[in-house]
Scaffold this motif. Structure first.
Motif, PDB file in Angstrom:
ATOM      1  N   VAL A  35       0.835  -1.202   0.000  1.00  0.00           N
ATOM      2  CA  VAL A  35       0.000   0.000   0.000  1.00  0.00           C
ATOM      3  C   VAL A  35       0.870   1.253   0.000  1.00  0.00           C
ATOM      4  O   VAL A  35       0.594   2.216  -0.734  1.00  0.00           O
ATOM      5  CB  VAL A  35      -0.948  -0.015   1.216  1.00  0.00           C
ATOM      6  N   TRP A  36       1.922   1.246   0.797  1.00  0.00           N
ATOM      7  CA  TRP A  36       2.824   2.411   0.848  1.00  0.00           C
ATOM      8  C   TRP A  36       3.483   2.634  -0.498  1.00  0.00           C
ATOM      9  O   TRP A  36       3.575   3.779  -0.971  1.00  0.00           O
ATOM     10  CB  TRP A  36       3.890   2.181   1.921  1.00  0.00           C
ATOM     11  N   TRP A  37       3.933   1.558  -1.165  1.00  0.00           N
ATOM     12  CA  TRP A  37       4.570   1.690  -2.474  1.00  0.00           C
ATOM     13  C   TRP A  37       3.592   2.246  -3.503  1.00  0.00           C
ATOM     14  O   TRP A  37       3.956   3.099  -4.321  1.00  0.00           O
ATOM     15  CB  TRP A  37       5.094   0.332  -2.915  1.00  0.00           C
ATOM     16  N   VAL A  38       2.338   1.763  -3.474  1.00  0.00           N
ATOM     17  CA  VAL A  38       1.338   2.266  -4.412  1.00  0.00           C
ATOM     18  C   VAL A  38       1.077   3.750  -4.178  1.00  0.00           C
ATOM     19  O   VAL A  38       1.016   4.548  -5.138  1.00  0.00           O
ATOM     20  CB  VAL A  38       0.027   1.459  -4.273  1.00  0.00           C
ATOM     21  N   MET A  39       0.935   4.147  -2.909  1.00  0.00           N
ATOM     22  CA  MET A  39       0.663   5.547  -2.611  1.00  0.00           C
ATOM     23  C   MET A  39       1.829   6.445  -3.023  1.00  0.00           C
ATOM     24  O   MET A  39       1.622   7.539  -3.566  1.00  0.00           O
ATOM     25  CB  MET A  39       0.368   5.716  -1.122  1.00  0.00           C
ATOM     26  N   VAL A  40       3.049   6.003  -2.795  1.00  0.00           N
ATOM     27  CA  VAL A  40       4.219   6.791  -3.194  1.00  0.00           C
ATOM     28  C   VAL A  40       4.282   6.921  -4.713  1.00  0.00           C
ATOM     29  O   VAL A  40       4.570   8.002  -5.255  1.00  0.00           O
ATOM     30  CB  VAL A  40       5.504   6.144  -2.643  1.00  0.00           C
ATOM     31  N   SER A  41       4.004   5.829  -5.407  1.00  0.00           N
ATOM     32  CA  SER A  41       4.041   5.876  -6.876  1.00  0.00           C
ATOM     33  C   SER A  41       2.983   6.831  -7.408  1.00  0.00           C
ATOM     34  O   SER A  41       3.248   7.601  -8.358  1.00  0.00           O
ATOM     35  CB  SER A  41       3.817   4.469  -7.443  1.00  0.00           C
ATOM     36  N   LEU A  42       1.791   6.805  -6.819  1.00  0.00           N
ATOM     37  CA  LEU A  42       0.748   7.722  -7.259  1.00  0.00           C
ATOM     38  C   LEU A  42       1.113   9.170  -6.947  1.00  0.00           C
ATOM     39  O   LEU A  42       0.837  10.068  -7.755  1.00  0.00           O
ATOM     40  CB  LEU A  42      -0.577   7.360  -6.578  1.00  0.00           C
ATOM     41  N   ALA A  43       1.721   9.375  -5.795  1.00  0.00           N
ATOM     42  CA  ALA A  43       2.111  10.745  -5.431  1.00  0.00           C
ATOM     43  C   ALA A  43       3.181  11.282  -6.378  1.00  0.00           C
ATOM     44  O   ALA A  43       3.165  12.469  -6.745  1.00  0.00           O
ATOM     45  CB  ALA A  43       2.613  10.776  -3.990  1.00  0.00           C
ATOM     46  N   GLU A  44       4.101  10.418  -6.790  1.00  0.00           N
ATOM     47  CA  GLU A  44       5.143  10.862  -7.713  1.00  0.00           C
ATOM     48  C   GLU A  44       4.570  11.258  -9.073  1.00  0.00           C
ATOM     49  O   GLU A  44       5.143  12.105  -9.766  1.00  0.00           O
ATOM     50  CB  GLU A  44       6.173   9.749  -7.891  1.00  0.00           C
ATOM     51  N   TYR A 238     -11.376  16.463 -17.239  1.00  0.00           N
ATOM     52  CA  TYR A 238     -11.071  16.946 -15.888  1.00  0.00           C
ATOM     53  C   TYR A 238      -9.618  16.688 -15.501  1.00  0.00           C
ATOM     54  O   TYR A 238      -9.303  16.188 -14.425  1.00  0.00           O
ATOM     55  CB  TYR A 238     -12.007  16.300 -14.867  1.00  0.00           C
ATOM     56  N   GLY A 239      -8.717  17.013 -16.399  1.00  0.00           N
ATOM     57  CA  GLY A 239      -7.309  17.054 -16.054  1.00  0.00           C
ATOM     58  C   GLY A 239      -6.621  15.712 -15.933  1.00  0.00           C
ATOM     59  O   GLY A 239      -5.737  15.556 -15.087  1.00  0.00           O
ATOM     60  N   ALA A 240      -6.999  14.746 -16.749  1.00  0.00           N
ATOM     61  CA  ALA A 240      -6.339  13.432 -16.763  1.00  0.00           C
ATOM     62  C   ALA A 240      -6.303  12.788 -15.383  1.00  0.00           C
ATOM     63  O   ALA A 240      -5.293  12.229 -14.947  1.00  0.00           O
ATOM     64  CB  ALA A 240      -4.929  13.559 -17.326  1.00  0.00           C
ATOM     65  N   ASN A 241      -7.433  12.867 -14.680  1.00  0.00           N
ATOM     66  CA  ASN A 241      -7.516  12.270 -13.339  1.00  0.00           C
ATOM     67  C   ASN A 241      -8.018  10.829 -13.437  1.00  0.00           C
ATOM     68  O   ASN A 241      -9.047  10.461 -12.879  1.00  0.00           O
ATOM     69  CB  ASN A 241      -8.430  13.097 -12.438  1.00  0.00           C
ATOM     70  N   THR A 242      -7.256  10.009 -14.167  1.00  0.00           N
ATOM     71  CA  THR A 242      -7.701   8.638 -14.445  1.00  0.00           C
ATOM     72  C   THR A 242      -7.852   7.822 -13.173  1.00  0.00           C
ATOM     73  O   THR A 242      -8.838   7.085 -13.001  1.00  0.00           O
ATOM     74  CB  THR A 242      -6.706   7.946 -15.389  1.00  0.00           C
ATOM     75  N   ILE A 243      -6.875   7.921 -12.276  1.00  0.00           N
ATOM     76  CA  ILE A 243      -6.918   7.137 -11.042  1.00  0.00           C
ATOM     77  C   ILE A 243      -8.126   7.533 -10.204  1.00  0.00           C
ATOM     78  O   ILE A 243      -8.834   6.670  -9.663  1.00  0.00           O
ATOM     79  CB  ILE A 243      -5.625   7.325 -10.242  1.00  0.00           C
ATOM     80  N   ALA A 244      -8.402   8.807 -10.098  1.00  0.00           N
ATOM     81  CA  ALA A 244      -9.560   9.269  -9.335  1.00  0.00           C
ATOM     82  C   ALA A 244     -10.856   8.765  -9.954  1.00  0.00           C
ATOM     83  O   ALA A 244     -11.770   8.319  -9.241  1.00  0.00           O
ATOM     84  CB  ALA A 244      -9.548  10.797  -9.265  1.00  0.00           C
ATOM     85  N   CYS A 245     -10.951   8.802 -11.275  1.00  0.00           N
ATOM     86  CA  CYS A 245     -12.166   8.327 -11.953  1.00  0.00           C
ATOM     87  C   CYS A 245     -12.384   6.843 -11.727  1.00  0.00           C
ATOM     88  O   CYS A 245     -13.501   6.400 -11.400  1.00  0.00           O
ATOM     89  CB  CYS A 245     -12.081   8.619 -13.449  1.00  0.00           C
TER      90      CYS A 245
END
Length: 304
Positions: A35-44, A238-245
């Protein structure tokens, strides 16, 4: 001192409990690391910025233009497929139990054929057939194709669920129905099916959840405007927010299926409580009505 064994397994001793605790901790740490690795990758990749998530909370046009219409199409397609597939599956399942060989053979052929074909191929064939042989508007043709594919596949699966549920009942139920003069159709309608429904309900609900999720196949291949298909236009506007969608759409699917399973669980509980609490006794008059016309279970006034 040895642990007291139970019926199904031996109670773990101190060393086994420590080992199980260690494996549990290692598993939790591994999940936390992933989970930490996924969150860091998304933040980057700037996918966790508030600007990409804010439209879902601040812009009603996003819901009115994309999510709600797509959700409506998903609900319509899945509801139509459920309403048609359930009785069709019950009919095919009962037909497979028929004493007539030609009925069993025909129903078995239909079930095995459509159960063996991936539902996506059924949708594609249905779309091509509607395009070639009907004048259905291209605007609604994807809906027809999606519902047709879902019905053909899931009715075949539900037929096996129904057949297994009926076969799981004790043979004494059928023998008792025959003993009081019930015909085959009456035995199935009044004795076997009502009892089998409770046993079949978990499997039926699982298949209904599959129907809801498989509507997404129509959006991927047929251009059906369902929930998952709304991700691409939302992300583009809406700004390429694919993960949010994808996250919001996944949550909506979870809520839909959770509502379906919750309703089914409550229905199952009510059915089980009703069976435990019922004390109704079938009177002689009701039994004679269920018997074959012209046949009597006991002496009548004229023969006494």
């Amino acid at each position: 001192m040895k642990s007291k064994p139970t019926v199904l397994y031996d109670v773990p001793g101190p060393r086994a409990r420590r080992r199980n605790l260690l494996w549990t901790l290692l598993f939790v740490v591994a999940i936390a690391a992933v989970v930490w690795w996924v969150m860091v990758s998304l933040a980057e990749k700037n996918q966790l910025e508030w600007a990409k998530w804010a439209p879902f909370f601040t812009d009603a046009r996003l819901w009115e233009t994309y999510i709600l219409p797509a959700l409506k199409n998903t609900v319509i397609a899945s509801a139509l497929a459920m309403v048609i597939a359930l009785p069709l599956g019950a009919f095919l399942g009962i037909s497979r139990l028929s004493e007539h060989r030609w009925v069993r053979g025909a129903a078995g052929t239909v079930v095995e054929f459509f159960r063996a074909i991936p539902v996506l191929i059924l949708m594609l064939f249905a779309d091509a057939a509607y395009s070639e042989f009907t004048d259905i508007s291209p605007d609604v043709r994807p809906l027809y194709a999606v519902v047709t594919g879902l019905v053909l596949y899931n009715a075949s699966v539900l037929a096996e669920v129904v057949r297994a549920g009926i076969l799981s009942l004790p043979s004494g139920q059928t023998d008792a129905a025959k003993a009081i003069g019930m015909r085959k159709g009456q035995t199935m309608t009044y004795v076997l099916l009502p009892q089998a429904v409770t046993a079949m309900l978990p499997a039926l609900v699982s298949q209904l959840v599959v129907i809801v999720k498989d509507t997404a196949l129509g959006g991927a291949m047929l251009g059906f405007s369902e929930l998952l298909a709304s991700v691409r236009p939302m992300s583009a506007n809406y700004g390429a927010n694919t993960i949010a969608c994808f996250t919001v759409v996944a949550v909506i699917f979870v809520l839909l299926n959770f509502a379906l399973t919750t309703f089914a669980s409550r229905l199952e509980g009510r059915l089980r409580r009703g069976k435990r609490s019922t004390g109704a006794v079938v009177g002689a008059g009701a039994v004679e009505e269920l018997a074959t016309p012209g046949e009597h279970l006991g002496p009548t006034d004229e023969t006494k």
